[in-house]
Design an enzyme around this catalytic site. Structure first.
Site, PDB file in Angstrom:
ATOM      1  CB  SER A 245      -5.786 -47.282  86.420  1.00 25.08           C
ATOM      2  OG  SER A 245      -5.270 -47.307  85.304  1.00 25.08           O
ATOM      3  CG  ASP A 246     -12.232 -45.512  83.559  1.00 25.26           C
ATOM      4  OD1 ASP A 246     -11.675 -45.456  82.854  1.00 25.26           O
ATOM      5  OD2 ASP A 246     -12.864 -45.169  84.147  1.00 25.26           O
ATOM      6  CD1 TRP A 247      -7.996 -46.543  77.404  1.00 27.07           C
ATOM      7  CD2 TRP A 247      -8.627 -47.500  79.768  1.00 27.07           C
ATOM      8  NE1 TRP A 247      -7.944 -48.106  77.871  1.00 27.07           N
ATOM      9  CE2 TRP A 247      -8.486 -48.798  78.724  1.00 27.07           C
ATOM     10  CE3 TRP A 247      -9.071 -48.072  80.583  1.00 27.07           C
ATOM     11  CZ2 TRP A 247      -8.922 -50.265  78.625  1.00 27.07           C
ATOM     12  CZ3 TRP A 247      -9.095 -49.724  81.450  1.00 27.07           C
ATOM     13  CH2 TRP A 247      -8.710 -50.570  80.232  1.00 27.07           C
TER      14      TRP A 247
END
Length: 675
Positions: A245-247
């Site tokens: 995932s992106d942060w």
């Protein structure tokens, strides 16, 4: 004797197959994962706190190394110091040079590994759909073919250094405005023909990891989107690595795990205790957890993380003279000569006094973008410094800031040549409100041009900007974001030490209202719904379809020499591949590079834009010499479209136009081929 020879041959083959199986990354990964407990598998699908922007703890029992994830696409970011501040990715793509891209990617990977990183969060290969996009400077431009070609050497170069590349952001992260809320509503045909191809190319190049994005796609979050992750990326595209995932882009436990997310970053808010509970209750199967672990371990073997012990930390100084020279070369080769009336450039020997005007030229050069892609430079050579050093004692170099414009105009009036430097910021987290450079900088250019007819403008920026004063100046250079060697590279082009060879990877419009996404429903969206009503008409395709003349077209870039294109020769067929060839001659007076670009026009029944880039070749020719340039139309989708009814690619027979030229609007030769 023959029987013994055959037996020896079979024994050798069996031994080869046995050794190959032992060394195969997937087979090694399967053996290791089979030894892991459920708890160990769960321990590597989430992030932990640590010195890097992302950290995954090791498993000492099985000698599984820790993972250290770090930004970014332009070099080591996140407030780390003592690394090279490279030109932005879009700047490097402006070289249209595949070999140079791979050399740069190797250097990126090398510095990351020396800093202890083993997963580099890049390349960023979202299409620059919105010209104001805050992260366009990190992207590879507006064209899916150019991006797809450039991402292959990028991935291979990074991973050749024992660092896993992470292609991002999957998918449609094409704006920063409301990026965590907006739904990008994309027609399936546009998805496969415009936005997916670069990721397919990254998968085919062996990319180890892919990052899913913040936004929703057709009202489902990217990191729990079954259609885009499981059906398309892991299914149709055949991706075998890990999806992270992106942060902060994870929004669920069960839906995210079952629909294709393999690793949550940067913590365990969904993939910690909640995931263990979901497995215990049967909401997420143990087979899926095993698959997640396998997808993480496999690319670790693939890039050599188990076989090559890693040292280094974020405080190590990874700068070198070789990388400094490469940064300079990249910025120089990427510089685009957009206008050169009366051959105002290169600077003539008769010039004895140069006025450098604008904050961008000395006190505030725009050399890099912001956000997670921002790299802290140990130094930046300003344009004033670079030009003054190259000019030496024979030329007087003076300076005035942007304001007041009257002061700059007075200084320009006394000079033989006035060079105005303009620039604009761009950063992750927000889009630019428009493409304007701002009233102060526009006023500066107009005032200087009125005072001195020999005025040149050098523009720094993340991509397209408006130039309402274009007819008042003789020359325009586009440096984009050139990194730490800004001044040296621009001086090299201005004085003619390097013949400019950069080509635009994006279109520059004449006015704001002429851009492809010119309604609020398209960008930034209404009620967090961004509708891709332009469909396939992204970038230059829009201008071609609507017969709008841009300021500078896609692929544009002039030279200090000239090139003559010969007639096209076409051979082969659609089944075996079609070869297009022509002779290009440097008929100028000095050596130079040319990027020949091939565009195809589909039969009208295909419903495609007027032109689609399908090939490019960069060549270097001395004055008077010629070279035969060949393009191969062997790509499986070269004569196909994505049929959104059949949900698959469909070959389109008919007569195709073949156009080759120096830009999308500077077509030199044409022919047709029937397939």
């Amino acid at each position: 004797r023959d029987q013994k020879s055959n037996m020896k041959w079979w024994l050798c083959l069996c031994l080869f197959l046995f050794v190959s199986a032992q060394n195969d990354p997937m087979e090694r990964a399967k053996k290791l994962v089979a030894q892991m407990t459920l708890e160990e598998k769960l321990s590597i699908v989430r992030g932990y706190g640590g010195p890097y922007v992302g950290d995954v703890n090791p498993i000492p029992r099985l000698n599984v190394p820790a993972l250290h994830l770090e930004d970014g696409p332009q070099g080591i970011a996140d407030n780390v110091r003592l690394q090279t501040c490279w030109p932005s990715a879009l700047t490097v793509v402006a070289t249209w040079d595949l070999a140079l891209m791979e050399t740069w990617a190797q250097a990126l990977g090398k510095e990351q590994r020396m800093k202890g990183t083993n997963i580099m969060l890049g390349p960023m290969i979202n299409i620059a759909r919105v010209p104001m996009g805050g992260r366009n400077f990190e992207s590879f431009g507006e064209d899916p073919y150019l991006t797809s070609q450039m991402v292959v050497p990028s991935v291979k170069g990074i991973q050749s250094q024992g660092v896993m590349a992470c292609a991002k952001h999957f998918i449609d992260n094409n704006q920063e405005t409301n990026r965590t809320l907006v739904s990008e509503n994309v027609p399936e045909r546009a998805q496969w023909e415009i936005y997916y191809p670069a990721f397919q190319a990254a998968v085919d190049a062996g990319v180890g990891s892919i990052m899913c994005s913040y936004n929703k796609i057709n009202n489902t979050y990217a990191c729990e989107n079954e259609e885009t992750l499981n059906r398309d990326l892991k299914g149709k595209m055949g991706f075998r690595g890990l999806v992270m995932s992106d942060w902060g882009a994870t929004h669920s436990t069960v839906a995210a795990a079952n629909n294709g997310l393999d690793m949550q970053m940067p913590d365990a808010s969904f993939f910690g205790a909640d995931l263990a509970k979901a497995v215990a209750q049967g909401e997420v199967s143990q087979e899926r957890i095993t698959d997640m672990a396998l997808r993480i371990i496999y690319p670790m073997y693939m890039v050599g993380l188990f076989d090559n012990a890693q040292t280094g930390n974020l405080s190590v100084d990874v700068q070198s003279e070789a990388h400094t020279m490469l940064a300079r070369k990249l910025a120089t080769h990427a510089t685009i000569l957009a206008k050169n009336a009366d051959n105002i450039l290169p600077i003539r020997e008769s010039v004895k006094k140069i006025a450098i005007l604008g904050d961008d030229g000395k006190t505030n050069p725009h050399y890099a973008g912001g956000g997670s892609g921002h790299v802290i430079a140990s130094y930046v050579i300003t344009p004033f410094e670079g030009i003054a050093k190259r000019a030496g004692s024979k030329i007087d170099v003076t300076y005035a800031p942007t304001k007041p414009a009257t002061q700059a105009a007075a200084l320009a009036k006394e000079a033989d040549l006035a060079i105005v430097f303009v620039g604009t910021d761009s950063s992750e987290g927000s889009d630019r409100p428009d493409l304007s450079l701002g009233q102060d900088q526009d006023d500066l250019v107009k005032a200087v041009a009125a005072a001195n007819p020999n005025t040149i403008v050098v523009s720094h920026g993340p991509g397209a900007v408006l130039m309402p004063w274009i007819d008042q100046v003789k020359g325009v250079l586009l440096a984009l974001y050139p990194g730490q060697e800004d001044g040296t590279s621009i001086a090299s082009v201005l004085f003619g030490d390097h013949n400019p060879s950069g080509k635009l990877p994006v279109t520059f419009p004449k006015t704001q209202k002429e851009i492809p996404v010119n309604t609020r429903t398209q960008w930034p969206g209404i009620d967090n719904q961004s509708n891709y009503t332009e469909n396939l008409l992204v970038g230059y395709r829009w201008y071609d379809e609507h017969r709008i003349q841009p300021l500078f077209p896609f692929g544009h870039g002039l030279s200090y020499t000239t090139f003559q294109y010969g007639s096209l020769s076409i051979s082969g067929n659609a089944r075996g591949g079609i070869e297009v060839s022509l002779k290009i001659t440097n008929n100028g007076v000095r050596a130079g590079h040319e990027v020949a670009q091939m565009y195809i026009t589909y039969p009208s029944v295909a419903g495609e834009p007027p032109l689609n880039l399908r090939g490019f070749k960069k060549i270097e020719l001395s004055a008077g010499l010629s070279q035969v340039v060949k393009f191969d139309l062997m790509h499986e989708h070269a004569f196909s479209i994505f049929d959104d009814v059949r949900r698959d690619w469909r070959f389109v027979p008919g007569t195709y136009g073949i156009s080759v030229g120096s830009s999308s609007r500077d077509i030199r030769v044409r022919a047709t081929v029937t397939v």
